[in-house]
Design a protein around this motif. Structure first.
Motif, mmCIF file in Angstrom:
data_model
loop_
_atom_site.group_PDB
_atom_site.id
_atom_site.type_symbol
_atom_site.label_atom_id
_atom_site.label_comp_id
_atom_site.label_asym_id
_atom_site.label_seq_id
_atom_site.Cartn_x
_atom_site.Cartn_y
_atom_site.Cartn_z
ATOM 1 N N UNK A 158 -3.750 25.222 4.188
ATOM 2 C CA UNK A 158 -5.049 25.879 4.167
ATOM 3 C C UNK A 158 -5.511 26.289 5.549
ATOM 4 N N UNK A 159 -6.798 26.446 5.673
ATOM 5 C CA UNK A 159 -7.390 26.791 6.964
ATOM 6 C C UNK A 159 -7.557 28.283 7.143
ATOM 7 N N UNK A 160 -8.540 28.637 7.938
ATOM 8 C CA UNK A 160 -8.802 30.036 8.220
ATOM 9 C C UNK A 160 -7.812 30.551 9.253
ATOM 10 N N UNK A 161 -7.829 31.851 9.440
ATOM 11 C CA UNK A 161 -7.022 32.479 10.484
ATOM 12 C C UNK A 161 -7.912 32.556 11.719
ATOM 13 N N UNK A 162 -7.589 31.752 12.737
ATOM 14 C CA UNK A 162 -8.330 31.740 13.996
ATOM 15 C C UNK A 162 -7.590 32.602 15.001
ATOM 16 N N UNK A 163 -8.267 33.621 15.530
ATOM 17 C CA UNK A 163 -7.655 34.542 16.471
ATOM 18 C C UNK A 163 -8.460 34.603 17.759
ATOM 19 N N UNK A 164 -7.766 34.703 18.886
ATOM 20 C CA UNK A 164 -8.435 34.993 20.147
ATOM 21 C C UNK A 164 -7.864 36.306 20.669
ATOM 22 N N UNK A 165 -8.749 37.269 20.868
ATOM 23 C CA UNK A 165 -8.381 38.566 21.414
ATOM 24 C C UNK A 165 -8.756 38.559 22.896
ATOM 25 N N UNK A 166 -7.799 38.954 23.733
ATOM 26 C CA UNK A 166 -8.026 39.010 25.175
ATOM 27 C C UNK A 166 -7.884 40.453 25.643
ATOM 28 N N UNK A 167 -8.911 40.933 26.335
ATOM 29 C CA UNK A 167 -8.890 42.287 26.899
ATOM 30 C C UNK A 167 -9.236 42.208 28.379
ATOM 31 N N UNK A 168 -8.799 43.217 29.124
ATOM 32 C CA UNK A 168 -9.043 43.214 30.569
ATOM 33 C C UNK A 168 -10.237 44.079 30.964
ATOM 34 N N UNK A 169 -10.775 44.836 30.007
ATOM 35 C CA UNK A 169 -11.921 45.698 30.266
ATOM 36 C C UNK A 169 -13.162 45.119 29.587
ATOM 37 N N UNK A 170 -14.339 45.317 30.155
ATOM 38 C CA UNK A 170 -15.570 44.869 29.487
ATOM 39 C C UNK A 170 -15.710 45.531 28.105
ATOM 40 N N UNK A 171 -16.350 44.822 27.198
ATOM 41 C CA UNK A 171 -16.562 45.304 25.834
ATOM 42 C C UNK A 171 -18.061 45.526 25.649
ATOM 43 N N UNK A 172 -18.439 46.728 25.239
ATOM 44 C CA UNK A 172 -19.851 47.072 25.097
ATOM 45 C C UNK A 172 -20.542 46.330 23.963
ATOM 46 N N UNK A 173 -19.868 46.190 22.835
ATOM 47 C CA UNK A 173 -20.462 45.578 21.650
ATOM 48 C C UNK A 173 -19.534 44.482 21.104
ATOM 49 N N UNK A 174 -19.439 43.359 21.793
ATOM 50 C CA UNK A 174 -18.452 42.350 21.405
ATOM 51 C C UNK A 174 -18.621 41.813 19.988
ATOM 52 N N UNK A 175 -19.837 41.518 19.569
ATOM 53 C CA UNK A 175 -20.044 40.972 18.222
ATOM 54 C C UNK A 175 -19.655 42.001 17.162
ATOM 55 N N UNK A 176 -20.048 43.234 17.375
ATOM 56 C CA UNK A 176 -19.731 44.300 16.431
ATOM 57 C C UNK A 176 -18.220 44.522 16.346
ATOM 58 N N UNK A 177 -17.543 44.551 17.497
ATOM 59 C CA UNK A 177 -16.100 44.778 17.499
ATOM 60 C C UNK A 177 -15.348 43.622 16.838
ATOM 61 N N UNK A 178 -15.800 42.396 17.053
ATOM 62 C CA UNK A 178 -15.176 41.245 16.388
ATOM 63 C C UNK A 178 -15.372 41.333 14.877
ATOM 64 N N UNK A 179 -16.561 41.723 14.446
ATOM 65 C CA UNK A 179 -16.831 41.877 13.014
ATOM 66 C C UNK A 179 -15.978 43.005 12.425
ATOM 67 N N UNK A 180 -15.815 44.081 13.162
ATOM 68 C CA UNK A 180 -14.958 45.183 12.701
ATOM 69 C C UNK A 180 -13.518 44.717 12.536
ATOM 70 N N UNK A 181 -13.036 43.905 13.482
ATOM 71 C CA UNK A 181 -11.671 43.398 13.389
ATOM 72 C C UNK A 181 -11.517 42.497 12.168
ATOM 73 N N UNK A 182 -12.461 41.590 11.976
ATOM 74 C CA UNK A 182 -12.418 40.720 10.801
ATOM 75 C C UNK A 182 -12.380 41.562 9.526
#
Length: 99
Positions: A38-62
Motif C-alpha cells: 500500500x501507501x501513496x506515491x511520494x514524489x520530490x521534484x527538484x528544479x534549478x529555476x524559481x517556480x512562480x506558482x509552486x502549489x498550483x504546479x504541484x497540484x497540476x502534476x498530481x
C-alpha cells in the motif's frame, strides 16, 4: 521499488511537461520498499529555476498523474530556489530513488 515501468514513464513525462525537462523526480517513502504494501506515491521534484506558482504546479502534476494512472493518493514535494526547505526534503534526497 513498487512502481512499474509504465508508472515511472508516466510520472517522468508529466513532471517534464509541468516543470521542464531539466526537472528531476524522486520516489521516496513506502513505495521505495519492495517489502511494504500500500501507501501513496511520494514524489520530490527538484528544479534549478524559481517556480512562480509552486502549489498550483504541484497540484497540476498530481492531477496529470491521476488522470493517466487512475485515482490514487499522490504527494508532491517541491525543491526549488527560493522555497523553504524542511527535513523531509533531506529524507527524500537521502532515501529516495531517482526516476
Amino acid at each position: 521499488m513498487r512502481l512499474n515501468q509504465h508508472e515511472i514513464d508516466t510520472i517522468k513525462r508529466a513532471t517534464a511537461e509541468i516543470f521542464g525537462k531539466e526537472a528531476d523526480v524522486r520516489l521516496f517513502g513506502s513505495r521505495v520498499d519492495d517489502a511494504a504494501r500500500g501507501g501513496e506515491i511520494d514524489l520530490m521534484v527538484t528544479v534549478t529555476q524559481p517556480v512562480d506558482n509552486p502549489a498550483w504546479d504541484c497540484a497540476r502534476l498530481e492531477g496529470a498523474i491521476i488522470m493517466k494512472l487512475g485515482e490514487q493518493k499522490i504527494d508532491v514535494l517541491l525543491e526549488a530556489p527560493g522555497l523553504k526547505r524542511f527535513p523531509i526534503h533531506e529524507t527524500a534526497r537521502e532515501k529516495g530513488t531517482l526516476l
